[in-house]
Design a protein around this motif. Structure first.
Motif: not given
Length: 494
Positions: A108-135
Motif C-alpha cells: 500500500r501507498i500510505r500517504e503522498v505529500d506533494p508539498l513536503g515532497n514525500t511518499i510513504v510506501a510499504e515494503a512490498g510496493c513495486i518500485l514502478a508503482t511508487v514511480q507511477q504514484t509520484a508522477e
C-alpha cells in the motif's frame, strides 16, 4: 534437497492462526518460487513461506519464530544478484530450516505529500508503482532500475539499490527519509517521520539501509520525491575508447550541470548480446563502434531547450574527435527504444550463458584503467572468457561480466569455485584502484568470502558488533554478508 524442510507443526499452526491458512505456504509448488533466485543458480529450503499483510502481522511472525528458535528471511521481489533474499548460506539442521517472510501483500501507498515532497510506501510496493504514484502528483521518485517492474521497495532499501538515476538523484539511501522496521525481537521501530532535518542522536535509519535484512525487516518507508522534469533530451553516442566517454562527460557536466540525469556506457559485445536476444530492438547508430553511451538530460523548466544544448555538445564532441557518431531521440518513443536496450541487458546476459557478474566501483577517472586491467587479468586466467560490460559511468560503477557458455560451466567439477576465482581477480583490480567490489548489488550469500577478504578486520568487527547488539541470536537472514555458520544450503547451476 527439497524446497521445504520438515517443519515444526506447532509453529506452522501458530502462523496460520495469525495469517490465515492461505497465507502460510508449505506445498513445494507454492514455495519453490521463493526459495530459488531468479537466475536459477541458488536454492535452499524453508519450513514455510509466511505472507503477512500488516506490520503487526510481520511482528507477530517474528515473535513466534523467535520463541521457536527459528530464523527468518525477509524477501521482496527476489530480483537480487547475490542470493541475499533466498535461504542459502546458513546451515540447516533437521527441523530448523528458516521461515521466509514474503512482503508482497504489504503493497500500500500510505500517504503522498506533494508539498513536503514525500511518499510513504510499504515494503512490498513495486518500485514502478511508487514511480507511477509520484508522477500522478507531478513528482518523480529518483531510483530507476531494469527490474523496476518487479523489485520491491523493501528490497531496494535493504540492498541500497542504485540504478541509472544515481548521477542526478543519488542511490536509495539518499531517497530514504524515514523507516518503519520490525526488529529481531518483534518490536516495531516507527521512524517514519517525514522530516528533512532531525539531528537527535544516531541516524538509526542508516543502519537498516543496505543491511540486507540482517538487522531487521523494513516494513515501510518515507521516501523523498523530486519535482517532475518537464523536458527531456537524449542521445546515443558511439565512441572508440572509454577515455573519450569520460572527456565527453566532463564537458557535458560543465555545460549542463545537474541536468545530466543519466550517462550509461555499453561495450559492443554487450550491445550485440541484447540485440541477439531481443531482435525487435535496433541500435540507433554505428553498430561496429567499440562503445556507446546513452546520455539523457532533464529539466523542470518547461521552456528549457535541452535539445539545442545537447546538439551543441555533440557538435563540440565531434569537432574534438571524441565521438564516431550520434543519434538524438526525436520522440518519447525513440527515447524509450534507447532505454529498452539498456534495461534488457540483465535478461539478455542470463539467456546467453553463464555470466560472472562483478559489480565494482572505482574513482571515475580510473574507469578506463580498471576495464583494461581487469579484462587482461581475467582473460590471462582463462583465455576463453568473453567480457561484456555496462557502466553507470558518471558514478564509476561498472557491471563487469566475464562469461562462458552453459556447456563450459557445466564441465567444471566445482563451477562455483571457478566463478569465485574469476570474481576475485576483477575485485583485486578494483580495490587496487581505491575502489570497491560491491557498488550496488550488496553482499548476500555470493560475496561473503570477498567481504571478509577485502574489508579491513576493524571494519568487519565493527559491523559484527552492531549485528550482535541488535540481533544477538543472528536469526535475521543468517549466513548473509558475514558468511555461513557451517555448511551452505544446496547450490545448483543454471
Amino acid at each position: 534437497m527439497t524446497s521445504t524442510a520438515a517443519g515444526q507443526p506447532a509453529l506452522i499452526d501458530q502462523l496460520r492462526n495469525v495469517l490465515g491458512t492461505a497465507h502460510v505456504l508449505t506445498e513445494a509448488h507454492d514455495v519453490d518460487p521463493f526459495v530459488v533466485d531468479w537466475r536459477g543458480r541458488y536454492r535452499g529450503e524453508v519450513q514455510c513461506v509466511a505472507l503477512p499483510c500488516t506490520t503487526d502481522e510481520v511482528a507477530r511472525v517474528v515473535q513466534l519464530c523467535r520463541a521457536a528458535g527459528v530464523a527468518v528471511i525477509a524477501q521482496g521481489g527476489n530480483t537480487g544478484l547475490q542470493a541475499g533474499a533466498v535461504p542459502v548460506g546458513a546451515s540447516v539442521a533437521a527441523g530448523s530450516a528458516p521461515v521466509l517472510i514474503g512482503l508482497r501483500r504489504m503493497n500500500r501507498i500510505r500517504e503522498v505529500d506533494p508539498l513536503g515532497n514525500t511518499i510513504v510506501a510499504e515494503a512490498g510496493c513495486i518500485l514502478a508503482t511508487v514511480q507511477q504514484t509520484a508522477e500522478q502528483h507531478d513528482r518523480i521518485y529518483g531510483v530507476s532500475l531494469g527490474a523496476q517492474g518487479s523489485c520491491q521497495i523493501g528490497g531496494n532499501i535493504s540492498t541500497n539499490a542504485g540504478g541509472t538515476g544515481v548521477l542526478k538523484y543519488g542511490s536509495t539511501r539518499d531517497q530514504v527519509i524515514g523507516l518503519e522496521v520490525v526488529l529481531p525481537d518483534g518490536q516495531i521501530w516507527n521512524g517514519l517521520r517525514a522530516l528533512h532535518k532531525d539531528n537527535t542522536g544516531y541516524a538509526m535509519k542508516h543502519l537498516f539501509i543496505g543491511a540486507e535484512g540482517t538487522l531487521g525487516i523494513v516494513t515501510a518507508a518515507t521516501l523523498r520525491l523530486h519535482p517532475r522534469p518537464k523536458v527531456w533530451a537524449a542521445a546515443w553516442m558511439t565512441l572508440d575508447t572509454v577515455q573519450q566517454a569520460l572527456e565527453c562527460l566532463a564537458m557535458l557536466t560543465s555545460i549542463a550541470g545537474d541536468r545530466v540525469c543519466a550517462y550509461e556506457l555499453l561495450s559492443r559485445l554487450q550491445m550485440e548480446t541484447v540485440i541477439e536476444h531481443f531482435p525487435e530492438l535496433r541500435l540507433p547508430t554505428d553498430s561496429q563502434a567499440p562503445y556507446a553511451v546513452l546520455v539523457e538530460l532533464s529539466d523542470t523548466y518547461a521552456k528549457a531547450d535541452l535539445s539545442a544544448l545537447l546538439e551543441d555538445a555533440l557538435g563540440e564532441f565531434a569537432e574534438r574527435g571524441w565521438i564516431r557518431d550520434a543519434a538524438i531521440a526525436a520522440s518519447l518513443a525513440q527515447l524509450e527504444s534507447f532505454w529498452a536496450i539498456r534495461h534488457n541487458i540483465a535478461e539478455a546476459n542470463r539467456k546467453w550463458g553463464m555470466g560472472i557478474a562483478c559489480d565494482v566501483a572505482v574513482p571515475v577517472k580510473a574507469v578506463p584503467e580498471f576495464i583494461e586491467r581487469a579484462t587482461a587479468a581475467v582473460q590471462a586466467h582463462m583465455p576463453e572468457l568473453q567480457v561484456v560490460l555496462v557502466a553507470h559511468l558518471g558514478d564509476g560503477n561498472i557491471h563487469f561480466t566475464p562469461r562462458m557458455s552453459f556447456e563450459r560451466w557445466r564441465s567444471f567439477e566445482a563451477p562455483f569455485a571457478v566463478a569465485d576465482s574469476i570474481r576475485s581477480i576483477a575485485h583485486d583490480v578494483a580495490v587496487s584502484l581505491d575502489g570497491t567490489f560491491s557498488a550496488e548489488h550488496g553482499i548476500g550469500h555470493v560475496l561473503t568470502d570477498e567481504f571478509l577478504r577485502l574489508r579491513s578486520p576493524v571494519e568487519v568487527d565493527l559491523m559484527k558488533q552492531v549485528r550482535r547488539a541488535i540481533d544477538p541470536e543472528q536469526a535475521m537472514n543468517p549466513g548473509k554478508i558475514f558468511g555461513p555458520d557451517s555448511q551452505a544450503a544446496q547450490v545448483q547451476a543454471s
